[in-house]
Design an enzyme around this catalytic site. Structure first.
Site, PDB file in Angstrom:
ATOM      1  N   LEU A 133      -4.537  -7.087  16.056  1.00 20.11           N
ATOM      2  CA  LEU A 133      -6.427  -6.986  15.868  1.00 20.11           C
ATOM      3  C   LEU A 133      -7.046  -8.408  15.520  1.00 20.11           C
ATOM      4  O   LEU A 133      -7.330  -9.236  15.823  1.00 20.11           O
ATOM      5  CB  LEU A 133      -6.184  -5.913  14.320  1.00 20.11           C
ATOM      6  CG  LEU A 133      -8.293  -6.029  14.364  1.00 20.11           C
ATOM      7  CD1 LEU A 133      -9.181  -5.376  15.499  1.00 20.11           C
ATOM      8  CD2 LEU A 133      -8.646  -4.873  12.788  1.00 20.11           C
ATOM      9  N   SER A 140     -11.344 -10.588   9.180  1.00 17.61           N
ATOM     10  CA  SER A 140     -11.710 -10.060   7.796  1.00 17.61           C
ATOM     11  C   SER A 140     -12.910  -9.879   8.061  1.00 17.61           C
ATOM     12  O   SER A 140     -13.727  -8.375   8.444  1.00 17.61           O
ATOM     13  CB  SER A 140     -12.752 -10.950   6.230  1.00 17.61           C
ATOM     14  OG  SER A 140     -11.198 -11.102   5.609  1.00 17.61           O
ATOM     15  N   THR A 166       2.704  -9.119  12.947  1.00 17.73           N
ATOM     16  CA  THR A 166       4.199  -8.587  11.849  1.00 17.73           C
ATOM     17  C   THR A 166       4.443  -7.718  13.414  1.00 17.73           C
ATOM     18  O   THR A 166       4.268  -7.006  14.137  1.00 17.73           O
ATOM     19  CB  THR A 166       3.813  -7.429  11.431  1.00 17.73           C
ATOM     20  OG1 THR A 166       2.592  -7.784  10.436  1.00 17.73           O
ATOM     21  CG2 THR A 166       4.768  -7.074  10.084  1.00 17.73           C
ATOM     22  N   ARG A 275      20.179  -8.208 -21.723  1.00 13.88           N
ATOM     23  CA  ARG A 275      19.963  -9.204 -22.378  1.00 13.88           C
ATOM     24  C   ARG A 275      19.678  -9.514 -23.883  1.00 13.88           C
ATOM     25  O   ARG A 275      19.041  -9.149 -24.948  1.00 13.88           O
ATOM     26  CB  ARG A 275      18.815  -9.799 -21.916  1.00 13.88           C
ATOM     27  CG  ARG A 275      18.292 -11.834 -22.321  1.00 13.88           C
ATOM     28  CD  ARG A 275      18.936 -12.377 -21.889  1.00 13.88           C
ATOM     29  NE  ARG A 275      18.999 -14.012 -22.420  1.00 13.88           N
ATOM     30  CZ  ARG A 275      20.090 -15.002 -22.300  1.00 13.88           C
ATOM     31  NH1 ARG A 275      21.170 -15.222 -22.055  1.00 13.88           N
ATOM     32  NH2 ARG A 275      19.263 -16.636 -22.009  1.00 13.88           N
ATOM     33  N   GLY A 346      13.101 -14.395 -17.754  1.00 13.38           N
ATOM     34  CA  GLY A 346      12.549 -15.492 -18.593  1.00 13.38           C
ATOM     35  C   GLY A 346      13.207 -16.871 -17.643  1.00 13.38           C
ATOM     36  O   GLY A 346      12.735 -16.750 -16.130  1.00 13.38           O
ATOM     37  N   GLU A 370      -3.689  -5.823   5.962  1.00 16.66           N
ATOM     38  CA  GLU A 370      -4.422  -4.400   6.081  1.00 16.66           C
ATOM     39  C   GLU A 370      -6.303  -4.685   5.469  1.00 16.66           C
ATOM     40  O   GLU A 370      -6.030  -3.631   4.857  1.00 16.66           O
ATOM     41  CB  GLU A 370      -3.852  -3.374   7.131  1.00 16.66           C
ATOM     42  CG  GLU A 370      -2.978  -4.020   7.346  1.00 16.66           C
ATOM     43  CD  GLU A 370      -1.626  -2.347   7.162  1.00 16.66           C
ATOM     44  OE1 GLU A 370      -2.596  -0.889   7.130  1.00 16.66           O
ATOM     45  OE2 GLU A 370      -0.530  -2.185   8.033  1.00 16.66           O
ATOM     46  N   THR A 372      -8.035  -7.763   3.198  1.00 16.43           N
ATOM     47  CA  THR A 372      -7.867  -8.488   1.764  1.00 16.43           C
ATOM     48  C   THR A 372      -8.700  -7.457   1.322  1.00 16.43           C
ATOM     49  O   THR A 372      -9.434  -6.751   1.283  1.00 16.43           O
ATOM     50  CB  THR A 372      -8.419 -10.126   1.361  1.00 16.43           C
ATOM     51  OG1 THR A 372      -9.821  -9.764   1.623  1.00 16.43           O
ATOM     52  CG2 THR A 372      -8.465 -10.613   2.854  1.00 16.43           C
TER      53      THR A 372
HETATM   54  C1  LIG Z   1       2.874 -11.699   6.337  1.00 15.79           C
HETATM   55  C2  LIG Z   1       0.719 -11.015   7.154  1.00 15.79           C
HETATM   56  C3  LIG Z   1       1.127  -9.739   7.841  1.00 15.79           C
HETATM   57  C4  LIG Z   1      -0.219 -10.018   9.259  1.00 15.79           C
HETATM   58  N1  LIG Z   1       0.029  -9.016   9.628  1.00 15.79           N
HETATM   59  C5  LIG Z   1      -0.971  -8.274  10.497  1.00 15.79           C
HETATM   60  C6  LIG Z   1      -0.884  -7.353  12.026  1.00 15.79           C
HETATM   61  O1  LIG Z   1      -0.262  -7.090  12.158  1.00 15.79           O
HETATM   62  N2  LIG Z   1      -1.812  -7.290  13.068  1.00 15.79           N
HETATM   63  C7  LIG Z   1      -2.774  -7.548  12.297  1.00 15.79           C
HETATM   64  O2  LIG Z   1      -4.583  -7.567  12.851  1.00 15.79           O
HETATM   65  N3  LIG Z   1      -3.435  -8.987  11.899  1.00 15.79           N
HETATM   66  C8  LIG Z   1      -2.163  -9.033  10.361  1.00 15.79           C
HETATM   67  N4  LIG Z   1      -2.668  -9.959   9.496  1.00 15.79           N
HETATM   68  C9  LIG Z   1      -3.654 -10.471   9.051  1.00 15.79           C
HETATM   69  C10 LIG Z   1      -4.108  -9.542   7.992  1.00 15.79           C
HETATM   70  O3  LIG Z   1      -5.281  -8.764   8.354  1.00 15.79           O
HETATM   71  C11 LIG Z   1      -5.390 -11.337   7.451  1.00 15.79           C
HETATM   72  O4  LIG Z   1      -4.667 -12.646   6.985  1.00 15.79           O
HETATM   73  C12 LIG Z   1      -6.763 -10.157   6.866  1.00 15.79           C
HETATM   74  O5  LIG Z   1      -7.622  -9.371   7.543  1.00 15.79           O
HETATM   75  C13 LIG Z   1      -7.885 -11.886   6.131  1.00 15.79           C
HETATM   76  O6  LIG Z   1      -8.126 -12.492   7.340  1.00 15.79           O
HETATM   77  P1  LIG Z   1      -8.074 -13.891   7.072  1.00 15.79           P
HETATM   78  O7  LIG Z   1      -6.745 -14.322   6.907  1.00 15.79           O
HETATM   79  O8  LIG Z   1      -8.489 -14.163   8.493  1.00 15.79           O
HETATM   80  O9  LIG Z   1      -8.868 -14.446   6.374  1.00 15.79           O
HETATM   81  P2  LIG Z   1     -10.697 -14.929   5.948  1.00 15.79           P
HETATM   82  O10 LIG Z   1     -11.145 -13.590   6.718  1.00 15.79           O
HETATM   83  O11 LIG Z   1     -10.636 -16.101   6.716  1.00 15.79           O
HETATM   84  O12 LIG Z   1     -10.191 -15.222   4.402  1.00 15.79           O
HETATM   85  C14 LIG Z   1     -10.452 -16.325   3.748  1.00 15.79           C
HETATM   86  C15 LIG Z   1     -10.476 -15.626   2.307  1.00 15.79           C
HETATM   87  O13 LIG Z   1     -12.497 -15.316   2.840  1.00 15.79           O
HETATM   88  C16 LIG Z   1     -12.584 -13.609   1.996  1.00 15.79           C
HETATM   89  N5  LIG Z   1     -13.405 -13.537   2.315  1.00 15.79           N
HETATM   90  C17 LIG Z   1     -13.490 -13.414   4.013  1.00 15.79           C
HETATM   91  N6  LIG Z   1     -15.443 -12.620   4.294  1.00 15.79           N
HETATM   92  C18 LIG Z   1     -15.690 -12.081   3.005  1.00 15.79           C
HETATM   93  C19 LIG Z   1     -16.812 -11.631   2.306  1.00 15.79           C
HETATM   94  N7  LIG Z   1     -17.493 -10.494   3.230  1.00 15.79           N
HETATM   95  N8  LIG Z   1     -16.817 -11.016   1.268  1.00 15.79           N
HETATM   96  C20 LIG Z   1     -16.045 -11.230  -0.224  1.00 15.79           C
HETATM   97  N9  LIG Z   1     -14.268 -12.313   0.793  1.00 15.79           N
HETATM   98  C21 LIG Z   1     -14.093 -12.542   1.688  1.00 15.79           C
HETATM   99  C22 LIG Z   1     -11.522 -13.429   2.233  1.00 15.79           C
HETATM  100  O14 LIG Z   1     -10.784 -11.984   1.479  1.00 15.79           O
HETATM  101  C23 LIG Z   1     -10.325 -14.433   1.890  1.00 15.79           C
HETATM  102  O15 LIG Z   1      -9.942 -14.499   0.514  1.00 15.79           O
HETATM  103  C24 LIG Z   1      -1.253 -10.431   8.580  1.00 15.79           C
HETATM  104  C25 LIG Z   1      -0.987 -10.754   7.894  1.00 15.79           C
HETATM  105  C26 LIG Z   1      -0.715 -11.291   7.208  1.00 15.79           C
HETATM  106  C27 LIG Z   1      -0.486 -11.923   5.446  1.00 15.79           C
END
Ligand SMILES: Cc1cc2nc3c(=O)[nH]c(=O)nc-3n(C[C@H](O)[C@H](O)[C@H](O)COP(=O)(O)OP(=O)(O)OC[C@H]3O[C@@H](n4cnc5c(N)ncnc54)[C@H](O)[C@@H]3O)c2cc1C
Length: 390
Positions: A133, A140, A166, A275, A346, A370, A372
């Site tokens: 996705l 997000s 993943t 410990r 510790g 899945e 944040t």
């Molecule tokens: C180890 C790992 C495995 C993953 N596996 C998969 C996978 O298998 N398939 C897949 O599709 N994705 C996967 N992801 C992606 C994951 O779903 C995204 O990283 C996540 O959805 C956040 O998107 P972003 O990293 O682009 O952050 P952004 O969307 O750019 O967000 C940046 C920050 O802004 C905040 N934010 C954004 N919009 C808002 C809002 N409207 N209000 C408040 N805060 C907001 C977010 O919470 C975050 O703190 C994986 C990520 C990781 C780290």
């Protein structure tokens, strides 16, 4: 070194079959997963052969229909299996959760012919899945994704990039959300893409702070052709399907988080008993006893919350808000409990000689994947007060 095998969690399970299943999973985790977990994570090794074993044991299709190779287990049971496996090694628990997520669009929205053709191999035939996705510019705000699928007769041609996949580069099938129409959530469709499709390639895995054994990679779709028979659900229905899959997937992440937190708590309790400082076990000191009590309470509350949401799902009732609450609470609890576990150990907790620093690094990922935890709050608030007005 404290005992690595604490007493099992007391689980009131619904059937004798479920009790046997949990006992089998604990035994398998001790024999096949725990002994190499730390070394494999350090080396960034994905246990592909273990997933073949888990598939043969029926553990890659537990919540799905047995007519298509699944295990017919309620979510309440499936999630507790995940919890046990994640406690042994998060790469394994998360891997099963993502595989189960990737199978959902086919299981829930495929035609009977599509299910018969693909599900048995996915659920019990050794295949490993991935869910695509996120993209480099859409996380997000997933509805703004840009990977495009264009119809050409009986096939679709997919072009674009997916981020953070993943199992990216090692999966046998990819469940891909792509844009087939205009802007927004109504222009998205789901496709089941084979791992060896022409034009599909993966970048080297991301260099992450934890979960190093679980490959997370960008995927490139360069004119990948898939037949219309691999389109899942209706054209334009893809975003709704992707979100429905995530409602269930988030419960998997919640269960994995409780597994990691339980493992950290067990390690902290064993260490605190062993410990000695000031001539006594450090577990004698009230400052530490209260910390351990708070950790245990967070773990139990997390388990109760994800099980309550799972039981709603099993009863066919709406559970999306409760799933978001479970994901939010359990992953925040895992972050807190693993951080506190390092404190209990510790200086030793800060070294790789004990697993708690790894648990802490792993817990952080669960607050992000899945959706944040900010996104989970958005989901919960929508159920409380309705959608935002702009
Ligand atoms: C180890 C790992 C495995 C993953 N596996 C998969 C996978 O298998 N398939 C897949 O599709 N994705 C996967 N992801 C992606 C994951 O779903 C995204 O990283 C996540 O959805 C956040 O998107 P972003 O990293 O682009 O952050 P952004 O969307 O750019 O967000 C940046 C920050 O802004 C905040 N934010 C954004 N919009 C808002 C809002 N409207 N209000 C408040 N805060 C907001 C977010 O919470 C975050 O703190 C994986 C990520 C990781 C780290």
């Amino acid at each position: 070194m404290p005992d690595r095998f604490p007493p099992p969690v007391d689980r009131p399970l619904p059937t004798d079959e479920a009790r046997d299943l949990l006992a089998l999973v604990r035994d398998l985790a001790r024999r096949e997963i725990v002994p190499t977990a730390a070394e494999d994570e350090e080396a960034g090794r994905f246990p592909r052969e273990l997933f073949t074993l888990l598939s043969e044991a029926g553990l890659l299709g537990l919540p799905y229909d047995s007519a298509h190779g699944g295990g017919d287990q309620p979510y309440e049971v499936y999630l507790q299996v995940l919890e046990e496996l994640a406690a042994a090694r998060l790469t394994v628990g998360l891997g099963i959760s993502v595989h189960t997520l990737a199978a959902y669009p086919l299981a829930a929205h495929g035609t009977e012919a599509q299910r018969a053709a693909h599900l048995p191999a996915m659920l019990g035939g050794g295949l490993l899945g991935a869910y695509c996705l996120s993209e480099p510019a859409s996380g997000s705000d997933a509805a703004s994704l840009r990977t495009r699928a264009v119809r050409d007769g009986d096939t679709w041609v997919i072009t674009g990039a997916k981020a953070w996949t993943t199992h990216g580069g090692i999966a046998d099938f990819y469940t891909v959300m792509a844009r087939t129409g205009g802007e927004g959530r109504r222009g998205i469709t789901v496709f089941l893409v084979p791992g060896d499709a022409d034009g599909l390639s993966a970048a080297p895995p991301e260099r992450k702070m934890g979960l190093k054994g679980s490959p997370t990679a960008q995927l490139h779709f360069d004119g990948v052709r898939v037949p219309d028979a691999r389109r899942l659900g209706e054209v334009g229905q893809g975003f709704a399907i992707a979100l429905a899959a995530l409602d269930s997937g988030r419960l998997g992440i919640a269960a994995c988080a409780v597994g990691v937190a339980q493992a950290a708590l067990d390690e902290a309790v064993a260490y605190a008993r062993d410990r000695r400082q000031f001539g006594r076990p450090v577990a004698d000191f009230q400052g530490l006893r209260f910390l351990l009590a708070d950790m245990a309470t967070r773990v139990e509350a997390g388990r109760a919350l994800y099980l309550a949401a799972a039981r709603l799902r099993d009863a066919g009732r709406p559970f999306a808000a409760q799933a978001a609450m479970a994901k939010l609470h359990c992953t925040d609890a895992a972050m807190r409990v693993t951080t506190d576990a390092v404190q209990v150990l510790g200086g030793y907790g800060y070294t790789a000689d004990f697993p708690v620093e790894r648990y802490l690094r792993e817990a952080k990922a669960l607050q992000i994947v899945e959706g944040t935890n900010q996104v989970q709050r958005m989901v919960i608030a929508r159920h409380l007060v309705g959608p935002e007005t702009r």
